[in-house]
Design an enzyme around this catalytic site. Structure first.
Site, PDB file in Angstrom:
ATOM      1  N   SER A   1       0.854  -1.175   0.000  1.00 40.65           N
ATOM      2  CA  SER A   1       0.000   0.000   0.000  1.00 40.65           C
ATOM      3  C   SER A   1       0.892   1.227   0.000  1.00 40.65           C
ATOM      4  CB  SER A   1      -0.842  -0.044   1.275  1.00 40.65           C
ATOM      5  OG  SER A   1      -1.549   1.147   1.421  1.00 40.65           O
TER       6      SER A   1
ATOM      7  N   HIS B   1      -2.004   6.955  -5.151  1.00 35.78           N
ATOM      8  CA  HIS B   1      -2.202   5.926  -4.137  1.00 35.78           C
ATOM      9  C   HIS B   1      -2.361   4.597  -4.852  1.00 35.78           C
ATOM     10  CE1 HIS B   1      -5.439   3.337  -2.322  1.00 35.78           C
ATOM     11  NE2 HIS B   1      -4.528   3.281  -1.384  1.00 35.78           N
TER      12      HIS B   1
ATOM     13  N   TYR C   1      -0.782   1.799  13.902  1.00 42.45           N
ATOM     14  CA  TYR C   1      -1.484   2.965  13.377  1.00 42.45           C
ATOM     15  C   TYR C   1      -0.573   3.910  12.611  1.00 42.45           C
ATOM     16  CZ  TYR C   1       0.346   5.623  17.335  1.00 42.45           C
ATOM     17  OH  TYR C   1       1.181   6.245  18.222  1.00 42.45           O
TER      18      TYR C   1
END
Lengths: 391, 391
Positions: free
Chosen positions: A181, A195, A351
């Site tokens: 990602s 992205h 996170y």
């Protein structure tokens, strides 16, 4: 063991964060058994169906590939060597390679900053490699992450999958997920943000039924509309899709426009690209090859646009507009993006890796409305009404 | 009609946005009947229980109050005049007054910028007054909004209320909600951000049962910890609570610490304050008086802190830290805040008013960790472990 030699060499030549090296050599063999432990068949299949001769030739391949990775693989290379044809091995090796290639390419364009490499492990199983470049000459913030995680799916994630039509029985389901990602935010407002995300998922339900699927996509978020750049981007993705299935591009282009939507603003996040999920029909290897082609299309779809605009002059007003659009990017990612929500809900999720997608800076002005007919307004028109870029 | 005179005067002396004036004089009498239409009792009660003499004396009160509002009330003043003791009237008049007082106070502190006043109406019923000051000398972004809305609750909102324990029967429920909500982000990193919100809610379920409750709170988000400022803030709120009920402050202080939590970071958004919801026990008028005292405590709890620090010198590093903390503010508001979620889900909601809470600028750095023992680290300790500030 051969693989120990290059692992030792590598340890002295590559960059690692202090925190990331600690657990780097933990054996993952047990963990791999644990993942597949939900189904007896899978365990046998995963550990036992490759004769020693394959494993031996695997060493050379893995060893050669490794020199181009950003850090040690998450799964122990012995597991790769013993299971070269397992989709888990293939996916992890593909994303490790793509992460290396893309990071090297971005470092060479930036010419100034290098990626910070954090290899991390997840208490509940698996881990990842997060590569972040911040405040470079060309790139304001770029994150290229891989993660290879396994364990038990949280209830929220199972429900989310069921709501998409997956017939998963049971409460506490073993899963495996591997994906790459990335979000790349250049400094210059004339260079778009990109992205992409490519992932493979396996879940075993309590009847022993194993489901697997692929998902992913690549999408572009320009701050100013340069039609030929968007056409180049979409044509490159279309060519990648067409190589595998002529129906993919139109379907996945629309899916992308529908997904990257900010309903409260009535705007898309950017000019789209492709997006797909739950891809489980057709041949598994063929779908893996499709994913690989898509991941390989990232550099040719994007880099020429950055090269073209990275030295363009820009005004303070253009920079402010870019920051406002980045505010919208944050809104999409934090309010609507399924990946972010799923990530933050997952126990033990890292996170910092999930939120690396957020830009270095963003701005919110109350009721900002670009002048009708301005360049900013031109972009908004396209975000409100997605266009066909390739016909 | 007396009220027409000052309305006409006001129209020529106050600032309105072009969009906001268009529907300003639409009559709300029909709409008010519509809100109460779910229950026969309520209609009679709302429209019929005040003799004309009360309505007449109401004109003078309303007219006097009006001169201090930021714009015309949402509900027609005739409805106020006819129903001076209805909680809907009391709440709307209280929030109109508080909005006026707080905006005037902030304008006088800033000395440079004035509030932009947008009065808007909601197609499905009601409307609001959004006041935003942007890029002032003291205030980087300040929004003080009121809204008075009614109509039918969306299913998501009904479910959210049920999950909090409200026994609402039926699918499509008439509601009324009035509230004031503000977020004030000063420029200087030594001046904290404040947020407050005070609201009243009525829902009528399909059995004709009417539920009502109050909610609200005030909380502070400093960028640097100045202990005596936080103590002053909490003591002012405690005094407001104690005036009505000695159990309120400890209970609502804890509720605030629990609510303004960013679980993925293990941090509170700020140093808390008070927070409460579903307040429906005790005397309704007494609870309204409590809400009023809380709203009146905003200026004395906050303004002295801003006055003390608005001219403090600060470094680029201190400004960057402020922007990073504002990034966390955005994370809380977009991922966890119930008000924002509820707002964006409400059909016809004005997203610009909901998102005015977002700072003008915010920043995200990958793995930013302040030096151990630094002023930034000192703040983090308190955000990780909420403290008792008044004993």
């Amino acid at each position: 063991m051969n693989s120990n030699i290059w692992r030792t060499l590598l340890f002295h030549t590559r960059r690692f964060s202090t925190t990331s090296t600690k657990n780097a050599y933990r054996s993952f063999t047990k963990a791999a058994l644990l993942v597949s432990g939900g189904t007896g068949v899978a365990v046998i299949c995963y550990m036992g169906n490759f004769p020693k001769v394959h494993a031996a030739s695997g060493v050379a391949t893995v060893s050669k590939a490794h020199s181009k990775w950003m850090a040690d693989s998450i799964t122990d290379v012995e597991v790769f060597e013993q299971n070269p044809n397992d989709m888990k091995t293939k996916m992890e090796m593909m994303i490790l390679r793509m992460q290396g290639e893309i990071c090297k390419e971005l470092e060479s364009i930036d010419g100034d900053k290098k990626f910070r490499v954090d290899r991390w492990t997840r208490e509940q199983g698996g881990g990842g490699i997060t590569c972040v470049m911040q405040d470079g000459t060309v790139f304001e913030k770029a994150g290229v992450n891989i993660s290879v995680v396994h364990g038990t799916l949280p209830q929220g994630a199972v429900n989310q999958m069921r709501s998409r039509g997956r017939k998963l029985q049971g409460q506490s389901l073993p899963f495996f997920a591997a994906g790459i990602s990335a979000v790349i935010h250049p400094k210059n407002p004339h260079c778009p943000t990109i992205h992409f995300n490519y992932r493979y998922f396996e879940v075993t339900d309590e009847t022993g039924e194993k489901e697997w699927w692929f998902g992913g996509g690549t999408d572009l978020t320009p701050y100013y509309l340069v039609k030929e750049d968007v056409v180049h981007f979409h044509k490159t993705l279309k060519a990648a899709c067409d190589k595998h299935n002529q129906t993919f591009y139109p379907k996945f282009k629309k899916w992308c426009d529908d997904y990257f939507n900010i309903p409260h603003r009535g705007e898309r996040r950017g000019v789209g690209g492709i997006f797909f999920d739950d891809l489980d029909y057709a041949d598994k290897d063929e779908l893996f090859n499709f994913l690989t082609t898509c991941a390989e299309a990232v550099i040719p779809s994007y880099v020429p646009i950055v090269q073209k605009h990275k030295n363009d002059g820009y005004s303070l007003g253009e920079r402010q507009w870019q920051l406002l659009r980045r505010g919208r990017y944050v809104e999409f990612n934090l309010i609507y993006d399924r990946g972010t929500k799923f990530g933050l809900q997952t126990p033990g999720a890292r996170y910092e890796s999930i939120l690396m997608s957020l830009p270095l800076t963003a701005r919110w002005e109350y009721r900002h409305e670009p002048e009708v007919g301005s360049k900013e307004d031109l972009l908004l028109q396209v975000l409100r009404e997605p266009k066909d870029w390739v016909s």
